[in-house]
Design an enzyme around this catalytic site. Structure first.
Site, PDB file in Angstrom:
ATOM      1  N   SER A  58     -27.854 -13.267   7.094  1.00  0.00           N
ATOM      2  CA  SER A  58     -28.497 -14.206   6.135  1.00  0.00           C
ATOM      3  C   SER A  58     -29.296 -15.129   6.513  1.00  0.00           C
ATOM      4  CB  SER A  58     -27.263 -14.445   5.055  1.00  0.00           C
ATOM      5  OG  SER A  58     -28.168 -15.103   3.870  1.00  0.00           O
ATOM      6  N   ASN A  65     -43.568 -14.471  15.406  1.00  0.00           N
ATOM      7  CA  ASN A  65     -44.110 -13.041  15.652  1.00  0.00           C
ATOM      8  C   ASN A  65     -45.178 -12.563  14.413  1.00  0.00           C
ATOM      9  OD1 ASN A  65     -42.711 -11.753  13.464  1.00  0.00           O
ATOM     10  ND2 ASN A  65     -41.294 -10.979  14.839  1.00  0.00           N
ATOM     11  N   LYS A  92     -44.895  -8.967  17.071  1.00  0.00           N
ATOM     12  CA  LYS A  92     -43.713  -8.163  16.507  1.00  0.00           C
ATOM     13  C   LYS A  92     -44.158  -6.545  17.233  1.00  0.00           C
ATOM     14  CE  LYS A  92     -41.178  -7.268  12.132  1.00  0.00           C
ATOM     15  NZ  LYS A  92     -40.891  -7.991  10.888  1.00  0.00           N
ATOM     16  N   HIS A 114     -41.412  -3.550   9.979  1.00  0.00           N
ATOM     17  CA  HIS A 114     -40.400  -4.172   9.762  1.00  0.00           C
ATOM     18  C   HIS A 114     -39.332  -3.222   9.275  1.00  0.00           C
ATOM     19  CE1 HIS A 114     -38.097  -7.613   9.018  1.00  0.00           C
ATOM     20  NE2 HIS A 114     -37.352  -7.053   8.110  1.00  0.00           N
ATOM     21  N   ARG A 155      -8.012 -35.874  -6.076  1.00  0.00           N
ATOM     22  CA  ARG A 155      -9.073 -36.018  -5.025  1.00  0.00           C
ATOM     23  C   ARG A 155      -8.607 -37.339  -4.214  1.00  0.00           C
ATOM     24  NH1 ARG A 155     -13.517 -40.006  -7.505  1.00  0.00           N
ATOM     25  NH2 ARG A 155     -12.420 -40.638  -9.214  1.00  0.00           N
ATOM     26  N   GLU A 195     -25.852 -29.797   1.602  1.00  0.00           N
ATOM     27  CA  GLU A 195     -24.497 -28.981   1.578  1.00  0.00           C
ATOM     28  C   GLU A 195     -24.595 -27.652   2.434  1.00  0.00           C
ATOM     29  OE1 GLU A 195     -26.213 -29.981  -1.340  1.00  0.00           O
ATOM     30  OE2 GLU A 195     -25.008 -31.473  -1.959  1.00  0.00           O
ATOM     31  N   PHE A 248     -21.242 -28.794  -6.219  1.00  0.00           N
ATOM     32  CA  PHE A 248     -22.502 -29.063  -5.445  1.00  0.00           C
ATOM     33  C   PHE A 248     -21.983 -28.191  -4.163  1.00  0.00           C
ATOM     34  CE2 PHE A 248     -23.217 -33.314  -7.553  1.00  0.00           C
ATOM     35  CZ  PHE A 248     -23.772 -32.729  -8.358  1.00  0.00           C
TER      36      PHE A 248
END
Lengths: 625, 625
Positions: B122, B182, B244, B258, B325, B373, B398
């Site tokens: 990812s 590339n 590439k 690709h 918390r 984050e 968040f």
């Protein structure tokens, strides 16, 4: 309308700014919570924007030709509300109900208010939505401009830089950003404090026209807006050096005041007294009270009502092998042709999701975001808020990159139509990083998402059209492998419906699949039938909402044995959806789902190994019987 | 070890690069899928990195002093595997099992392989993890360096720019990035194609030392690595212009290739023949076969085994009012003192999550990411992979910004210890944008996350320590309001456990809460008791896994009436967790949960209005009875 000369305008705006500060301070003190100091830094910027720059009608905030304002730093909501009260859109007394359960003046802006396009309060999202409203102006050929105000702390969010890239690539010169650089974050000074060069270098490097100003100097502010308007071929970012808490000496530029209202009594009184003293004597030509009346109205253009054409029916033969992701692309292209409000957004996977078929039909309504899912979904939110019907699509797993946008779209209740391809282990060899196995959980969790999951090409096409015209946010899950067409081209589908594919009075269990597992269920049906056991097979193409009555009826007719099978992890998916639906009927569900992290392999090997194949269904039926 | 002179090294590296290309091409053709052309563009970069730059031991890839390499563009996995085969870490013949279900050489890298720290595939995540491994070097006072290779298309991801900011702010001069420019994405040319200035301007603006090179020129590559090593006070990004598919003329720099392997037969044969011709005659001093033997080993440092001290017990009195918390912050500070492996990461909310208490104890192990984050969670992944015990925390809502990182951490099975505060409608006036109502669904969906949800300060402290030392990823949900301490300081808790707070033989129902709803359930108990009805009350502090046996036993003992109540949306949370656990026992669950988008208001007003108060529990018990 007579223009006001600059010499008269500035003191009038200064007084508006002071009034906005006072309103923000009073409202948050009354509420006992909120962010007055974050409002105070942007008071001159807001005054100039609302009373000397934007064209809009306070009594018709949704006018399609109106300039848009997105408050990306949503925690400064009180000054947004104060500005609208100052325009006359509602009674200033309402401000004192800030954050009350009976008021729509919430802690952070939501579209419950007619002048809010999208909910903000999760930082870095407003600028993405602003790209959407700016693209929409281009779509409807309107010259309205979009203004978006960000915080400096917010500029650490990656989504801001995704937006920066896309806006520059799209040459959105109808977009003007303003960054309120007050140098103080929630818990400490911001990353770059008042080093304005840090901001300027970044925005310039990202292809924006950048203007550094003193954000409390109204003359500089007005000049910057004029410069932004003159700038063509690129968006403008006004970088405004400000002081948090500006106007009240004992908080101005001081840490420890984030999200802290002034205590009623001496603290509040002293702040208000100091602010009151800042009203300046106004010249005759520019009394503040008249600025609201001088707001330039948006252009009044005759616009034809859009009458979408009907979308051509699917054209398949039973048994044709077509991936649902491909049928998605086919239907999307048909929809592009039928309805000019439909737009598509890609993150450089259009040849895998088949959204490239839309691009071929309507390239001017196809928005390429490159590999940046947050801005893709955020821009869709802005487009949807302005009347477009946007289809952002990518691999289902990569849409999770925009999970917080999915959440905020739920709060905004905007009609974004998300599509995620390549769901589940059935993608095969690419391995777990490319498999969405928690996407149904993500969308089902939101209370107002429609979640659809077609198994074949006909249902994919039909559901896509239903999704386009169903109000609110929606998600369609599509699959990589080719699957046989099982529905006829005139079969009908409904949101909240299901299809019973096999049934008899002798059924001993009901197997509920969706997507690729429908075919595993059909295989299991054949195998069980050969050994004399009948099962009912359901295609649960509408995962949210589900057809509770039909599920309960099927469960009761089959001895209470419901078996779900899904190419998804066990929690939050189809099993849970069915289980909750039938719980009140006292029925329970046996769930077949992926229960461990998968790996690379052939699709059929993975479906088998991770427990969702025909064999596992047969075993579950035999166990339950 | 004798250094090889540049004149001999370069042809040897060139031959390694050619071999890596050939391996990548052959393996993907054998697999029938994969990304050979994305490997080919980075062959010289990889050859130089593995055989002339990094210090590591091919037979001991996890050595704590080894340089780290993160392949952020995970789809180039075949060349990563080829490089490790070339080092002698495993038999080159294994490469031909690429993407098979029986091989750990998956489509994208995962830590099933000993030389992979975190799963990639990812995009935009590897660079965040690399920040974690670079921070870890600082933590353990090692001089190992971290190298991370990105794709150019990947550079559109906002997380890349979050990482860029944090690495520059932290002055990570032990971090060296390489971008393989590339110019071709999956579906089209990338955003900036071969305009190297676009990259250079951005990285420089973000505070990195940037070096533009020809990525196929080994001499330039070696010089760039040397320059990066000499650069102090800032990280370096090497921007390598490449083609590439480099090396095979009919694909080199061409679109449409690709993710497409060469077809076996003429196409593959022709590609291989062209590559074979690229082997150069080597000089005596630098035969390629010897480069693997010349890889500099990491420093061998004696390192004491870390023996954590025991963590001081909670010190509360029953009835004390303490938000969970806050107890989280207290326990985290104690843990900081007890174990030097524990680190904390913040996104500018440390004064709300109370992680600032950790910072006071161990500022050198407290990493500020500002409002970003994704890099916070990504860096935690890298830290965890290298032996730290990282606690990234922010508002629970968040953390959804990093949902895709949460997913990849599951695939990596790294021990990140996430904490999300301000869960649910009970935060009150700030409104829905600040409320996490889908977080339990997100973490529960992943098959290997531990999910904990304390109701009081004692359980929060105890669970935090359990979470720290439990293998794998974990999430703790904490609440904003102060709640009374209900456990004694020596009460014990277990992952997968629960507490029965009220029980009698006359119980007509069992009410299962967690967090703030435990107190609503206790109030309901009191109200019902006053009218002669007894209920059982359970605190389900371990949401994943749940104590199935105890839930079934409680359900059976109370006539099968299980009622769940949660400050979370209805789908994917506690109700679903309990329902699945008891499904095989034939028990069903009545779920009280938030079922619509909430709004601003007082906490108690919202708990009442959205259906999760004592009153709603009483009603549900009476309905069920």
């Amino acid at each position: 309308m007579m223009a006001i000369d600059r010499a008269s305008l500035i003191p009038a705006l200064k007084n508006v700014a002071t009034r906005l500060r006072i309103d923000s301070v009073r409202a948050t003190s009354e509420a006992g919570s909120g962010h007055p100091t974050s409002c105070m830094s942007m008071a001159e910027l807001t005054a100039a924007l609302f009373f000397a720059e934007m064209r809009f009608d306070p009594n018709d905030p949704k006018n399609p030709e109106s300039d848009r304002f997105v408050l990306s730093k949503g925690h400064a909501a009180p000054i947004l509300y104060s500005a609208w009260a100052e325009t006359g859109a509602f009674d200033r007394a309402e401000l004192m109900k800030l954050r009350e359960i009976g008021s729509d003046l919430e802690g952070h802006p939501t579209p419950r208010l007619p002048f809010v396009d999208v909910a903000t309060g999760s930082l870095g999202q407003g600028i993405c939505a602003a790209i959407g409203t700016a693209l929409n102006a281009r779509r409807i050929k309107s010259d309205y401009r979009t203004y978006v105000l960000l915080g400096d702390g917010e500029s650490a969010e990656g989504s801001v830089w995704e937006a920066a890239n896309v806006a520059a690539l799209d040459k959105l010169d109808n977009l003007c950003g303003i960054t309120d650089v007050n140098a103080l974050g929630q818990s400490r000074p911001t990353m770059w404090e008042h080093d304005m060069g840090q901001f300027e270098r970044r925005w310039k490097a990202f292809g924006w026209h950048a203007i550094v100003i003193d954000g409390h100097d109204l003359s500089q502010i007005l000049d910057a807006f004029a410069e932004a308007k003159r700038t063509t071929g690129q968006p403008t970012m006004i970088l405004a050096r400000t002081l948090k808490g500006k106007g009240v000496s004992f908080v101005e530029g001081k840490g420890g005041w984030h999200g802290r209202p002034f205590k009623k009594g001496e603290e509040l009184d002293s702040a208000l007294a100091e602010l009151e003293r800042q009203f300046v004597h106004e010249t005759e030509s520019g009394p503040a009270a008249n600025l609201a009346g001088k707001i330039p109205k948006p252009a009044s253009k005759p616009r034809a009502v859009v009458t979408p054409k009907s979308v051509a029916a699917p054209a398949y033969s039973l048994g044709d092998l077509v991936a649902t992701r491909e049928a998605y692309g086919t239907a999307l292209a048909k929809l592009a042709d039928a309805d000019p409000r439909v737009v598509a957004l890609d993150a450089d996977v259009k040849n895998s999701t088949f959204s490239d078929r839309f691009e071929k039909v309507a390239p001017e309504r196809f928005y390429q975001n490159f590999i940046a899912e947050q801005v893709m979904v955020g821009a869709a939110m802005g487009l949807a808020a302005r009347g477009a019907i946007p289809f952002p699509s990518t691999f289902a797993c990569f849409l999770s990159r925009a999970a917080d946008f999915v959440r905020m779209a739920a709060i905004s209740n905007v009609g974004i139509k998300l599509a995620g391809s390549h769901a589940g282990v059935s993608i095969g060899e690419d391995g777990p990083s490319q498999m969405a196995l928690e996407d149904l959980a993500m969308y089902r969790a939101e209370p107002n998402y429609t979640v659809l999951y077609p198994s074949d090409a006909v249902s994919a096409e039909r559901l896509l059209v239903l999704m386009a015209y169903h109000p609110g946010p929606a998600y369609m899950r599509t699959s990589r492998p080719k699957t046989p067409v099982i529905y006829t081209n005139d079969d009908t589908f409904t949101i909240g419906g299901l299809k019973v594919l096999r049934e008899s009075t002798a059924d001993v269990a009901v197997v509920i699949g969706a997507g690729i597992t429908v075919f595993e269920a059909l295989k299991a049906y054949d195998q069980l039938k050969a050994s004399g056991t009948a099962i009912r097979v359901i295609d649960l193409y509408s995962v949210a909402p589900v057809d509770r009555a039909a599920l309960v009826a099927a469960g009761r007719a089959t001895g209470g044995h419901l078996i779900t099978v899904e190419d998804h992890y066990a929690a939050g998916g189809i099993g849970d959806a069915v289980a909750e639906a039938v719980a009140d009927a006292g029925l329970t569900v046996h769930r077949l789902a992926v229960r461990e992290i998968p790996r690379s392999g052939k699709p059929e090997e993975l479906v088998e190994r991770f427990g969702i194949s025909a064999k596992h269904i047969v075993d579950a039926v035999r166990l339950n019987k």
